[in-house]
Scaffold this active site. Structure first.
Site, PDB file in Angstrom:
ATOM      1  N   ASN A   1      -1.911   0.272   6.812  1.00  0.00           N
ATOM      2  CA  ASN A   1      -1.401  -0.985   7.366  1.00  0.00           C
ATOM      3  C   ASN A   1      -0.582  -1.798   6.345  1.00  0.00           C
ATOM      4  OD1 ASN A   1      -3.508  -1.846   5.794  1.00  0.00           O
ATOM      5  ND2 ASN A   1      -4.677  -2.797   7.451  1.00  0.00           N
TER       6      ASN A   1
ATOM      7  N   HIS B   1      -2.349  -5.388   1.540  1.00  0.00           N
ATOM      8  CA  HIS B   1      -3.632  -6.066   1.330  1.00  0.00           C
ATOM      9  C   HIS B   1      -3.347  -7.518   0.986  1.00  0.00           C
ATOM     10  CE1 HIS B   1      -7.587  -7.109  -0.361  1.00  0.00           C
ATOM     11  NE2 HIS B   1      -6.892  -7.741  -1.292  1.00  0.00           N
TER      12      HIS B   1
ATOM     13  N   LYS C   1       0.818  -1.218   0.000  1.00  0.00           N
ATOM     14  CA  LYS C   1       0.000   0.000   0.000  1.00  0.00           C
ATOM     15  C   LYS C   1       0.857   1.277   0.000  1.00  0.00           C
ATOM     16  CE  LYS C   1      -3.994  -2.174   2.273  1.00  0.00           C
ATOM     17  NZ  LYS C   1      -4.942  -2.105   3.429  1.00  0.00           N
TER      18      LYS C   1
ATOM     19  N   GLU D   1      -9.971 -11.031  -7.525  1.00  0.00           N
ATOM     20  CA  GLU D   1      -9.060  -9.881  -7.420  1.00  0.00           C
ATOM     21  C   GLU D   1      -7.897 -10.011  -8.411  1.00  0.00           C
ATOM     22  OE1 GLU D   1     -10.021  -8.992  -2.682  1.00  0.00           O
ATOM     23  OE2 GLU D   1      -7.978  -9.563  -3.262  1.00  0.00           O
TER      24      GLU D   1
ATOM     25  N   TYR E   1     -12.516  -2.092  -3.911  1.00  0.00           N
ATOM     26  CA  TYR E   1     -13.044  -2.165  -2.536  1.00  0.00           C
ATOM     27  C   TYR E   1     -14.573  -2.070  -2.481  1.00  0.00           C
ATOM     28  CZ  TYR E   1      -8.423  -2.063  -0.364  1.00  0.00           C
ATOM     29  OH  TYR E   1      -7.153  -2.383   0.063  1.00  0.00           O
TER      30      TYR E   1
END
Ligand code: IDP
Ligand code: MG
Length: 140
Positions: free
Chosen positions: A114, A117, A11, A128, A51
């Site tokens: 964080n 993913h 990320k 995905e 998302y």
């Protein structure tokens, strides 16, 4: 155990700190192989689509803003039990609850920023991966 594939994303908080290699090292250290990888900058539409399952959650708009705030690294990981293995090495969503040694315990800034993913089921992994990669970009 079956060989599986899962989608991983490094990320923007992690690309900003130039720690993508440290994260790949963690993934490889548990036996996951990077069989596809590309750096990208998502548009708002890209992040909203990815998302979509979270669109009713209170953090959705912030998450889309965060995931479009800088470059990301998209990966397909392959290995025995890859979905569960990746989730284990990632650690809990909230880094305060993540087990020592996990990616999020070591690198995450907070519950949103964080660092990684990872798909949460083989079905979602397949969806995905198909959303983010063409077949010829994946070389196992
Ligand atoms: P996961 O990434 O561990 O699978 P999800 O519940 O699928 O967690 O949430 C997707 C992402 O949304 C998280 O990784 C995190 O970046 C963000 N997120 C989840 N819960 C919260 C929250 O309570 N506040 C802010 N951001 C959150
Ligand atoms: Mg999730």
């Amino acid at each position: 155990m079956a060989t599986e594939r899962t989608l991983s994303i490094i990320k923007p908080d992690a690309t900003a700190r130039n720690i993508t290699g440290k994260i790949v090292d963690k993934l490889e250290s548990v036996g996951l192989r990077v069989v596809a990888q590309k750096r990208a900058r998502w548009s708002e539409a890209d992040a909203q689509k990815f998302y979509e399952v979270h669109k009713e959650r209170p953090f959705y708009n912030d998450l889309v803003a965060f995931m479009t705030s800088g470059p990301i690294v998209l990966q397909v990981l392959e290995g025995d039990d890859a979905v569960a293995k990746n989730r284990a090495v990632m650690g809990a969503t909230n880094p305060e609850e993540a087990e020592a040694g996990t990616i999020r315990a070591e690198f995450a800034e907070n519950i949103e920023r964080n660092s990684v993913h990872g798909s949460d089921s083989p079905e979602n992994a397949a969806n995905e991966i198909a959303l983010c990669f063409s077949d010829d970009e994946i070389v196992g």
